[in-house]
Design a protein around this motif. Sequence first.
Motif, PDB file in Angstrom:
ATOM      1  N   ALA A  79       0.812  -1.218   0.000  1.00 50.00           N
ATOM      2  CA  ALA A  79       0.000   0.000   0.000  1.00 50.00           C
ATOM      3  C   ALA A  79       0.846   1.268   0.000  1.00 50.00           C
ATOM      4  O   ALA A  79       0.421   2.304  -0.501  1.00 50.00           O
ATOM      5  CB  ALA A  79      -0.941  -0.005   1.206  1.00 50.00           C
ATOM      6  N   ASP A  80       2.046   1.224   0.567  1.00 48.48           N
ATOM      7  CA  ASP A  80       2.919   2.392   0.637  1.00 48.48           C
ATOM      8  C   ASP A  80       3.999   2.296  -0.441  1.00 48.48           C
ATOM      9  O   ASP A  80       5.157   1.978  -0.163  1.00 48.48           O
ATOM     10  CB  ASP A  80       3.548   2.503   2.028  1.00 48.48           C
ATOM     11  N   VAL A  81       3.615   2.581  -1.669  1.00 47.42           N
ATOM     12  CA  VAL A  81       4.535   2.472  -2.803  1.00 47.42           C
ATOM     13  C   VAL A  81       5.715   3.422  -2.627  1.00 47.42           C
ATOM     14  O   VAL A  81       6.867   3.033  -2.861  1.00 47.42           O
ATOM     15  CB  VAL A  81       3.799   2.741  -4.137  1.00 47.42           C
ATOM     16  N   ILE A  82       5.452   4.640  -2.195  1.00 52.55           N
ATOM     17  CA  ILE A  82       6.524   5.628  -2.033  1.00 52.55           C
ATOM     18  C   ILE A  82       7.530   5.148  -0.993  1.00 52.55           C
ATOM     19  O   ILE A  82       8.742   5.187  -1.212  1.00 52.55           O
ATOM     20  CB  ILE A  82       5.947   7.008  -1.643  1.00 52.55           C
ATOM     21  N   GLY A  83       7.058   4.673   0.136  1.00 50.04           N
ATOM     22  CA  GLY A  83       7.948   4.157   1.170  1.00 50.04           C
ATOM     23  C   GLY A  83       8.740   2.963   0.680  1.00 50.04           C
ATOM     24  O   GLY A  83       9.951   2.845   0.961  1.00 50.04           O
ATOM     25  N   ALA A  84       8.076   2.074  -0.061  1.00 52.69           N
ATOM     26  CA  ALA A  84       8.759   0.889  -0.582  1.00 52.69           C
ATOM     27  C   ALA A  84       9.855   1.276  -1.573  1.00 52.69           C
ATOM     28  O   ALA A  84      10.957   0.715  -1.539  1.00 52.69           O
ATOM     29  CB  ALA A  84       7.750  -0.056  -1.238  1.00 52.69           C
ATOM     30  N   VAL A  85       9.579   2.231  -2.442  1.00 47.90           N
ATOM     31  CA  VAL A  85      10.590   2.656  -3.422  1.00 47.90           C
ATOM     32  C   VAL A  85      11.734   3.382  -2.714  1.00 47.90           C
ATOM     33  O   VAL A  85      12.903   3.169  -3.059  1.00 47.90           O
ATOM     34  CB  VAL A  85       9.960   3.511  -4.547  1.00 47.90           C
ATOM     35  N   HIS A  86      11.421   4.206  -1.714  1.00 49.04           N
ATOM     36  CA  HIS A  86      12.501   4.824  -0.932  1.00 49.04           C
ATOM     37  C   HIS A  86      13.397   3.735  -0.343  1.00 49.04           C
ATOM     38  O   HIS A  86      14.626   3.848  -0.385  1.00 49.04           O
ATOM     39  CB  HIS A  86      11.937   5.687   0.203  1.00 49.04           C
TER      40      HIS A  86
ATOM     41  N   GLN B 216      18.908   0.707  -0.737  1.00 56.01           N
ATOM     42  CA  GLN B 216      19.683  -0.538  -0.768  1.00 56.01           C
ATOM     43  C   GLN B 216      20.897  -0.393  -1.681  1.00 56.01           C
ATOM     44  O   GLN B 216      20.913   0.424  -2.599  1.00 56.01           O
ATOM     45  CB  GLN B 216      18.818  -1.691  -1.293  1.00 56.01           C
ATOM     46  N   GLU B 217      21.897  -1.208  -1.409  1.00 61.73           N
ATOM     47  CA  GLU B 217      23.022  -1.322  -2.330  1.00 61.73           C
ATOM     48  C   GLU B 217      22.535  -2.087  -3.555  1.00 61.73           C
ATOM     49  O   GLU B 217      21.687  -2.961  -3.454  1.00 61.73           O
ATOM     50  CB  GLU B 217      24.171  -2.081  -1.676  1.00 61.73           C
TER      51      GLU B 217
END
Length: 184
Positions: free
Chosen positions: A92-99, A104-105
């Motif tokens: 549900a939190d696409v922005i948080g997931a992409v951040h 990540q390396e």
Amino acid sequence: MRRVIVTEFLTLDGVYEEISPWRAGFTPDDGPFKRDELFGSEALLLGRVTYDGFAAYWPTATGAFAERMNSLPKYVATTRSDLEWNATPLGADVIGAVHGLKRQEGGTLLVYGSGTLVQTLLRHGLVDELRVMVFPMVLGRGRRLFAEGDTLQLTLKDSRDLGSGVLLLIYTPDAAPHLVPLLD
């Protein structure tokens, strides 16, 4: 830190949505560009509609490009839990997931199409490079990548003539965007 690179097919009036076979009749020489782009990426970041279309086609395709497409991890803007084809839902939190993915390396996260996802990523300053293949066609209707009132300062990093009147324009965003919020 990972980078998000977006690649879009657009008409001259900014339409990205496949409302007609508007790309038919154009034969850009984009094979080397598309191959280098895919093989230079570590994962795909896809909207749900693009994922559904790709997942219906690519698993049965053959050749080196298909093998690479099929082997890459895919992150999909959806809450569905029934994803296949080496895919993980972003939730549900696409922005948080992409951040989180960007922190990540690792290598590039490549976004193909996925217009609504791209609009969301641009609105939140998550796109590191925008690659646009502009087709010499004006449709006058259809979903556009940018809405009325959107402003986004870009720096042109490269451009190429791909033939058939199709231009490849590669931009980097300069600063935080001022884009109209999505209504959906």
